[in-house]
Design a protein around this motif. Structure first.
Motif: not given
Length: 125
Positions: A54-56, A99-108, A27-39
């Motif tokens: 972006s890391g920001g 995911a290749t998204i800019d913002y990772c706020f959504s839990d979808n 993975f290129d982490l500059d291209s992917y937002s990373i999220k931890w989920f739990r189930q």
């Protein structure tokens, strides 16, 4: 094939700590937002913490704010989740997703293209 790989789960007493790692080889982490989920069986998958590509931007679920810390190492291609002051409600399978998204706020979860197999975290009272 790209796939995150989680590690670091285990059994810990209430009040204890664990550090989870998500290895993102390829993975290129500059291209992917990373999220931890739990189930938890019988419950919806819950977003826990994320870091934008972006890391920001970093975001946490209210239930873990002040206790969990997400961090990424772009050189090592890993994203870690330091979990402190664990309690039995934190017991779950923890999954890392990309995911290749800019913002990772959504839990979808449908926004996330790549998922790991998960690592079990069990907190005893």
């Amino acid at each position: 094939q790209l796939q995150p790989v989680e590690s670091g789960g285990g059994l810990v007493q209430s009040g204890g700590s664990l550090k989870l790692s998500c290895a993102l080889s390829g993975f290129d982490l500059d291209s992917y937002s990373i999220k931890w989920f739990r189930q938890v069986p019988g419950k919806e998958r819950e977003g826990v913490a994320c870091v934008s590509r972006s890391g920001g931007l970093i975001d946490y679920a209210d239930a873990v704010k002040g206790r969990f810390t997400i961090s990424r190492d772009t050189a090592k291609k890993t994203v870690s989740l330091q979990m402190n002051s664990l309690n039995p409600d934190d017991t779950a399978i923890y999954l890392c997703a990309a995911a290749t998204i800019d913002y990772c706020f959504s839990d979808n979860p449908r926004l996330y293209d790549y998922w790991g197999q998960g690592t079990q975290v069990t907190v005893s009272s």
